[in-house]
Design an enzyme around this catalytic site. Sequence first.
Site, PDB file in Angstrom:
ATOM      1  N   ASP A 235     -15.124 -25.083   2.092  1.00 24.85           N
ATOM      2  CA  ASP A 235     -13.852 -24.390   2.280  1.00 24.85           C
ATOM      3  C   ASP A 235     -13.134 -24.424   0.918  1.00 24.85           C
ATOM      4  O   ASP A 235     -13.456 -25.243   0.053  1.00 24.85           O
ATOM      5  CB  ASP A 235     -13.001 -25.034   3.377  1.00 24.85           C
ATOM      6  CG  ASP A 235     -11.923 -24.065   3.870  1.00 24.85           C
ATOM      7  OD1 ASP A 235     -11.677 -23.037   3.183  1.00 24.85           O
ATOM      8  OD2 ASP A 235     -11.315 -24.313   4.927  1.00 24.85           O
TER       9      ASP A 235
HETATM   10  C1  BGC Z   1      -9.398 -21.379   4.871  1.00 19.45           C
HETATM   11  C2  BGC Z   1     -10.713 -20.660   5.079  1.00 19.45           C
HETATM   12  C3  BGC Z   1     -10.755 -19.426   4.213  1.00 19.45           C
HETATM   13  C4  BGC Z   1     -10.531 -19.814   2.771  1.00 19.45           C
HETATM   14  C5  BGC Z   1     -10.545 -18.630   1.828  1.00 19.45           C
HETATM   15  C6  BGC Z   1      -9.097 -21.614   3.414  1.00 19.45           C
HETATM   16  O1  BGC Z   1      -7.805 -22.104   3.219  1.00 19.45           O
HETATM   17  O2  BGC Z   1      -9.408 -22.615   5.574  1.00 19.45           O
HETATM   18  O3  BGC Z   1     -10.892 -20.333   6.429  1.00 19.45           O
HETATM   19  O4  BGC Z   1     -11.982 -18.763   4.376  1.00 19.45           O
HETATM   20  O5  BGC Z   1      -9.269 -20.440   2.648  1.00 19.45           O
HETATM   21  O6  BGC Z   1      -9.441 -17.818   2.042  1.00 19.45           O
END
Ligand code: BGC
Length: 825
Positions: A235
């Site tokens: 993530d």
């Molecule tokens: C989120 C993810 C997301 C990523 C990119 C993170 O803060 O938890 O679900 O894909 O950001 O935007």
Amino acid sequence: MTDADQTRDQAREHAVETALGKLDLDTKTRLLAGQDMWSLPAIPEIGLGSLVMSDGPVGVRGVRWTADDPSIALPSPTALAAAWDPALARRAGRLLAQEARRKGVHVVLAPTVNLHRSPLGGRHFECYSEDPYLTGAVGTGYVKGVQDGGVGTTVKHFVGNDAETERFTVDCVIAPRALRELYLAPFEAIVTQARPWGVMTSYNRVNGTSMTENRHLVNEVLRDEWGFDGYNVSDWMAARSTVGDILGGLDVAMPGPTTVYGPALAAAVRAGEVPEGAVDAAVRNVLRLAARVGLLEGAPPVVAEPPEAIDGQALARELAARGCVLVRNAGGVLPLDAGSGRTVALIGAAARDARILGGGSATVFPERVLSPLDGLTAALPPGTLTYAIGADPSEELTPAGQGFALRAVCRDASGAVIGEGSLPSGQVQWIGDDLPAGAAYETMATIEVTGRFVPRESGPHAFGTRGLGAFALALDGEVLWEGVQEMGDEADPFEAFFGAPSERARAVLTAGEAVEVSLTYRVPDMSTLPLKAVMFSLLHLGPRRDPDELIAEAVEAARAADTAVVVVATTERVESEGFDRVDLRLPGRQDDLVRAVAAVNPNTVVVVNAGSPVELPWREDVAAVLLSWFPGQEGGAALADVLLGAVEPGGRLPTTWPAVLADAPVTEVVPTDGRLEYREGLFIGYRAYEARGVTPAYPFGHGLGYTDWAYESLEATAESVRVRLVNTGSRPGREVVQVYLAPPAGDPAGDPADDRAGRPASRLAAFAGVEAGPGESVEVEIPLPARAFEVWDEGAGAWRRIDGTYEVRAAHSHADTRLTVTLDL
Ligand code: BGC
């Protein structure tokens, strides 16, 4: 897999090995690190293009975080799950693949398959269900659909990211059985049935180990046990340990350019801390993904020709109607009779300013939004619809939008303009190189959000900011506020995005009289930051009208109409990534509004525009309650279709709707000393309500259509059930036949894994949708997965089938069993 598919698979593997063999250590480790917010570097020497990823579940935003680059916005995942239809989810996936291709995206960062452990979870709206089987089935459809279009998926967040509080560090303490039977189960189903090309490991820890470093769950369970052969991406900003992450099976660290991989990983290999084989394994996974999406020369992509084009607006409208759950319809008030000239009073702030999606990374910017007011205005005969606000739940400032015409002006230290661009709202969200032409992080000293504002209403207007740093706010050239917003102790790194709004100044303005607005932001030194980005917002809140007066106005409108349709909603500050909810109340005076309207109009229909459960204390006092979730860009048109009966509300609840928060099985999402103990074990959702004898407002699986069904027969074997039912109503319809299994009573003296007391009394084993015209019978055979008869035996560390006599239920909902048979195993 066909022979042809197998041959192409082998050709891809061959191309991957050839490419891998040509790479030196530095290039390999460079490939494992984001080069910017959304992409991996191209390596032309081996014919590898740059792989682009993008959020997210309801649409494909692309690499730009702006409304200048619109995307189709489908209904939120709770709505998709409410359709209980994996084939429909597959169609949604195909549309998203089409959107991804249009925007040059190779991998979609979705679906989100964490569970509805607690209704307080901030990203509840972004997950499918409280039930792992339903989640897995919908997620499988979605993944197959996206990949049908030759675009990769990233099933997330693996695993335990079921709430947002302290999400970067929380240690979720989950017993092996609950982990296997609940939280891992959707991932397992999707990996084994849809072969996703990617998985995203979450921020949190599970049982003490950070998920990006969780060798056991990633390498042993996900890869070895389930056969996952895709790429595993962190993530965003979750990768925090070079050695721990690579040994834990993390392939790609995002975003870039500064990550724990790249040069740091090459150095760790040279220092003997990491075997080069671990880097090769990760690179192989990335190259395989690139080969699948057609980015590696010499490798045949999985999909050579994109499938037939899909009409995105039409599908968004269809999905929104299919996801609507009619939970109450007293006296058959719905569908409304539109032709008879009967009048409708539409009430609610969200009826005009529609809430179509939840907040956070799932946000996309659609080209158009059809509100309930738009939808009903188009569908009802002229002169039969009135509108009143009734109650405005948006008590907080939101990005300047309605009435503003804004642009961003970037200046260097001397004050000279170096770049300029239009802004669709007061929200500036520039990530990586996505800056106005001419602007650069190195030279940009200030960014001014400026333009004209023409107020819709006279009175005191509040202006404010969101984001960290130094600001100056001016109106008609006069500076009203100047100051610095510091980062709080426990703030999320994405504070500028999710943080609370701050009011900075108020001005009394006159409707229709333009003023010049300006918010200047001082750009900080970003040379040492891992990510170059600018995120801040100019916020606004119009004059607040007296709440009692608004309600009184709505009551008069309701009194004068044959039917009152009240749209109640949550706000951006209630349901979003980045924080959890603190209660389930509808914000503002919306409960008072519904009660007041229902008191004067017996035909009051309440539309609940929320991505997750809210308390509806007046639910028995209104004629109908329709859950429209966050319905996506075509929501208003779909709502009109459903209210007027052009289509049936197709949804069934994917999650139990509690009467009050205290009845929810899990109400604690705040970690204690960094730990969040999943003490309830297997008992979340309907499993818990049943065990505790608590009656919810609306049970799991509940939802009414516009026709009725009689279940005629049920037969069961260990492999499948056969159900016959008849449409006894006067319209065609669709029924979701739900099959629940009640396992045999265990022997308390025997093996603990066979102890019924520790096991939910029933669980969803399978389901199928059937359609029939009035008076028609339909028969359906529904396969029963072997897993439905198994439990995770913690002692043995393995699945174990429980033999004995099962009760098999064919049901309309978890609380509405229509037929039962027993089955001996
Ligand atoms: C989120 C993810 C997301 C990523 C990119 C993170 O803060 O938890 O679900 O894909 O950001 O935007």
